[in-house]
Motif scaffolding. Structure first.
Motif, short mmCIF file in Angstrom:
data_model
loop_
_atom_site.label_atom_id
_atom_site.label_comp_id
_atom_site.label_asym_id
_atom_site.label_seq_id
_atom_site.Cartn_x
_atom_site.Cartn_y
_atom_site.Cartn_z
N VAL A 1 0.83 -1.20 0.00
CA VAL A 1 0.00 0.00 0.00
C VAL A 1 0.87 1.26 0.00
CG1 VAL A 1 -1.48 1.36 1.53
CG2 VAL A 1 -2.02 -1.04 1.09
N VAL A 2 0.52 2.19 -0.89
CA VAL A 2 1.15 3.52 -0.86
C VAL A 2 0.10 4.54 -0.45
CG1 VAL A 2 0.86 3.81 -3.40
CG2 VAL A 2 2.44 5.29 -2.12
N THR A 3 0.44 5.36 0.55
CA THR A 3 -0.51 6.37 1.02
C THR A 3 0.26 7.60 1.49
OG1 THR A 3 -2.53 6.67 2.34
CG2 THR A 3 -0.68 5.63 3.45
N GLU A 4 -0.41 8.74 1.41
CA GLU A 4 0.30 10.01 1.66
C GLU A 4 0.45 10.31 3.14
OE1 GLU A 4 -0.72 13.23 -0.90
OE2 GLU A 4 0.43 14.69 0.29
N VAL A 5 1.60 10.88 3.47
CA VAL A 5 1.84 11.40 4.81
C VAL A 5 2.08 12.90 4.67
CG1 VAL A 5 4.29 10.74 4.71
CG2 VAL A 5 3.21 11.18 6.92
N MET A 6 1.41 13.69 5.50
CA MET A 6 1.42 15.14 5.31
C MET A 6 2.26 15.92 6.31
SD MET A 6 -2.47 15.80 4.04
CE MET A 6 -2.38 17.51 4.53
N SER A 7 2.61 15.31 7.43
CA SER A 7 3.39 16.07 8.41
C SER A 7 4.37 15.14 9.13
CB SER A 7 2.47 16.73 9.45
OG SER A 7 1.95 15.74 10.30
N PRO A 8 5.46 15.69 9.65
CA PRO A 8 6.45 14.87 10.33
C PRO A 8 5.84 14.08 11.50
CG PRO A 8 7.32 17.08 9.97
CD PRO A 8 5.89 17.11 9.56
N GLU A 9 4.88 14.67 12.20
CA GLU A 9 4.27 14.00 13.37
C GLU A 9 3.49 12.75 12.95
OE1 GLU A 9 3.21 17.52 12.71
OE2 GLU A 9 5.29 17.78 13.36
N GLN A 10 3.03 12.72 11.70
CA GLN A 10 2.22 11.58 11.24
C GLN A 10 3.08 10.40 10.76
OE1 GLN A 10 0.02 13.07 7.92
NE2 GLN A 10 -1.68 13.85 9.15
N VAL A 11 4.37 10.61 10.57
CA VAL A 11 5.17 9.63 9.83
C VAL A 11 5.13 8.25 10.50
CG1 VAL A 11 7.53 9.00 9.15
CG2 VAL A 11 6.64 11.28 8.65
N GLU A 12 5.36 8.22 11.82
CA GLU A 12 5.44 6.93 12.49
C GLU A 12 4.12 6.17 12.38
OE1 GLU A 12 7.16 7.26 16.43
OE2 GLU A 12 6.59 5.16 16.82
N ARG A 13 3.02 6.91 12.58
CA ARG A 13 1.70 6.29 12.52
C ARG A 13 1.40 5.77 11.12
NH1 ARG A 13 -3.59 9.35 13.31
NH2 ARG A 13 -2.21 11.14 13.17
N LEU B 1 5.45 5.44 1.74
CA LEU B 1 4.96 6.74 2.19
C LEU B 1 5.01 7.71 1.01
CD1 LEU B 1 6.88 7.02 5.58
CD2 LEU B 1 4.52 6.23 5.20
N GLN B 2 3.85 8.22 0.64
CA GLN B 2 3.80 9.19 -0.46
C GLN B 2 4.00 10.60 0.10
OE1 GLN B 2 0.46 8.74 -3.13
NE2 GLN B 2 0.32 10.95 -3.49
N ILE B 3 4.93 11.32 -0.53
CA ILE B 3 5.08 12.76 -0.25
C ILE B 3 4.45 13.48 -1.43
CG2 ILE B 3 6.68 14.66 0.16
CD1 ILE B 3 6.91 12.57 2.34
N GLY B 4 3.41 14.25 -1.17
CA GLY B 4 2.66 14.89 -2.24
C GLY B 4 3.41 16.07 -2.85
#
Ligand code: PEP
Ligand code: MN
Length: 263
Positions: free
Chosen positions: A90-102, A110-113
């Protein structure tokens, strides 16, 4: 990222396939996770037609704060269920540094938009984890040199599993949503050992034009494509006009298979 530093192509491998080693990989699925039913349905049919990776945003980087923002963590759980059922990474976007681990605890990639392509704190954070690979979209106003510098922010932190994605840039043209820079593929391939993919959906902006851009990207030498498809695109909560119907996605996969021997 430079071929001068590391002349061997970077090959990234999942149980479903590999990218960077010569074969073409297809990631497909809805723009956003909207419900369990919608995502599982898309996951099943993209797998059936030969996709090797499932896409879907749980956190959506919308231009307007009043547009659909995604399902958040519940969306991540749905993606994990789709992965369990289909065995697709699965590839899905992560929007902030705080979200990365989750997000990394659910996702394979991890998709960077495009809108975060120069969010250096975010790039460093995804670079510091090793659990997931990173799919880095080109910012809509970035030169290719700037794009590679963003990739360096990830690599310099130790995560070498990076895919570059050309997803269209801003030009004077308004007929399409963005202008797909097909030349980015051969140029990047001559500079870097990282896999280079095309996103034909966001530059097209309109589903009728998506397949032509996908095929153009692959003909230019792209290692893969990431394409949006939705079981009921007209009802999609984001990017409704550009998501392929199931039958259109099936037809695109047939055309890709026909093209592959010529590549
Ligand atoms: C997406 O993949 O749905 C997306 C928002 O892409 P981009 O960041 O390229 O606009
Ligand atoms: Mn989208």
């Amino acid at each position: 990222a430079s071929l001068e530093v590391s002349p061997k192509p970077t090959v990234l491998t999942w149980n479903s396939g590999a990218t960077g080693g010569g074969e073409v990989m297809v990631a497909a699925g809805p723009c956003g996770v909207e419900s369990r039913e919608q995502t599982l349905s898309a996951a099943r049919y993209v797998k059936r037609y030969g996709a090797q990776m499932l896409r879907g945003g749980a956190f959506k980087p919308r231009t307007s704060p009043y547009s659909y923002q995604g399902m958040g963590e519940e969306g991540l759980r749905i993606l994990a269920e789709a992965r369990a059922q289909t065995e697709l990474p699965v590839v899905t976007e992560v929007m902030s540094p705080e979200q990365v681990e989750r997000v990394a605890s659910y996702a394979d990639v991890l998709q960077i938009g495009a809108r975060n392509a120069q969010n250096f704190a975010l790039l460093q954070e995804v670079g510091q984890q090793q659990k997931a690979a990173v799919m880095l979209k080109r910012g809509m106003s970035m030169t290719l040199e700037e794009f590679l510098m963003s990739a360096e922010y990830v690599l310099a932190q130790g995560n070498m599993r990076v895919i570059l994605v050309e997803r269209g840039i801003r030009t004077f043209e308004r007929a399409t949503r963005f202008t797909l820079d097909v030349a980015a593929v051969p140029v990047l391939k001559s500079w870097t050992h990282l896999p280079v993919w095309i996103d034909p959906s966001h530059p097209a902006g309109k589903r009728d034009w998506v397949s032509a851009l996908a095929l153009a990207g692959l003909a230019a030498g792209a290692d893969g494509i990431i394409v949006e498809t939705h079981p009921e695109p007209e009802k999609a909560l984001s990017d409704a006009a550009q998501q392929l119907h199931e039958a259109e996605f099936a037809a695109l996969m047939e055309r890709i298979k026909a093209l592959l021997p010529a590549l």
